[in-house]
Design an enzyme around this catalytic site. Sequence first.
Site: not given
Length: 423
Positions: A11, A35, A126, A163, A227, A270, A273
Site C-alpha cells: 500500500v 528495501k 486497516t 493487487e 460458490n 417469498c 419460503k
Amino acid sequence: MKVVVLGLGYVGFTAACCLAHDGHYVVGIDVSEKKVRTILDGHSPIIEPGVDDMLTDGLAQGRITATSSIGSHFEDCDIVMVCVGTPSGVDGAHNMGFIADVSRQIAQAVKESDRDTSLTVVYRSTIRPGTTEDLIRPIFQTVLGASADHLIDLVYNPEFLREGSAVSDYFAPPKIVVGTRDGTENARMEAMNAKIDATRFSVGYREAEITKFVDNSWHAVKVAYANEIGRICLQMGISARQVHEVFVSDTKLNISPYYTRPGGAFGGSCLPKDVRALQHIAADIGANTHLIDSLLRSNEAHKHSLYEYASQGLEPGAKILLVGLAFKAGTDDLRQSPNVDLARKLLAAGFDLDIYDPVIKADKLVGANLGYAFSKLPILEAILVDEDVVLATRYARIITTNETADILDLASEASVLDLTTLP
C-alpha cells in the site's frame, strides 16, 4: 505538497509512486534498509503493473526518495501517511504494535522538531473502529501534552487497492473516505486528492475505520454465496455460468443498494419460503451451503435486536404506537411479516400496544393471510386503531416500520423511532 509515507509495503509504495506521479514530493520511510536501497536504485520492491515507470520518473524528476530514518523530514512536510502493517494476532484481532510504535515515533519527532504548525497525519492501515480515538490520539497526547491537538491533525483514510490493479484503483477508486475528528472535510486531504475523480465521504473516525471491514466481509459473502450456488448448480446439472449471467443482469434489485441498507428484517411470503426451500435442496444433494443455512438464523437474531432497540428505555406498560404491520407498505400481506413478530414481542413484554396500518382491515383478511394474522396476533382486531384514536392518544414512543408514516406529522409529540433505516 510534501508527503512522507511511513511503511513501503504494498500500500505504502504504491501510494508513494502515485503521489509523485500526481506532482507531490514524496519521502518514503521504511525500517528495511535493503528495501530503501532497492527503491533508490530504481527497482520496485513489489510486483505491480505501472509502479516501475512511475518510480523511474519520480526519481528522475526529484519527486520521490526513500530513507530508513525520519530525520528532519517532518520539519517542512504537509502530510505524513502511515501505511504500516496490522497483521492478525493469535486471537484473530489485528496486531496494533506497529501502529502504536510508529505513532510514538511521529509524536517524538514532532516534539523534537521546530515545527509550530499543524501536521496532518493520515492512517491508511486497516484498524479496528475506535483505534484513532482510543489508541492513536492518546499516544500523541501523552508525548505532546496540551499542544497535541494543535500540532497533529489526525485523519483516517482507508485504501481500496487490489493487487494487480492497484495503480488504476488509486487514480480511479470506488470512493474516497476521509475520517476526521468532527466528520468534516480536511483541506490537505482535498488538495492531495484534487486530481482524483471519485465520490467523497467526510465522516467521523469510526465510520471511516469500519469501512474496510464492511467492504471486505461483503466481498467474502459474495464469493462464498456464489460458490454455494455454484455447488448446487454443479450437482443438479445446471449451468452456473448462465445462472450467474442472469443474476448480475439485474441491477435494479440484485446489484443495488436496495437490499443492503441496514434496517428491517426480511419477511413476506417469498423470501423466507424460498430460502427454506433452497436450504432443503442443498441439504438433499449434499451441497453443504453453510452461508445460506445461516440466513434465517441471522434474520431471527435481527428481529430480536430490533425489538430491543425499539423498546430501549421504556418502562413495562408504556403506551406504544406501531406504525405499519404489513410486510410491505401499501399492502395487507401479514404473512411472515417481521413487524408481526415485533408486535408479538412488545405485547409479551407487557407494553400497551396500538397498531396503525390504514390498509389492514381485520375483517377483510382472507385465506392464508387471515390464518397467519390471527394465529400470531389473536387480539389483532382489538389493537388495530384508526387515525382518530392515534390523534387522541399520548404515546411514549411511536415506532414506524414502513413508509406508512403520514400520521406521524399529526402525532409529533411522541418520540419517533424509524426502523426502516438504522441511524
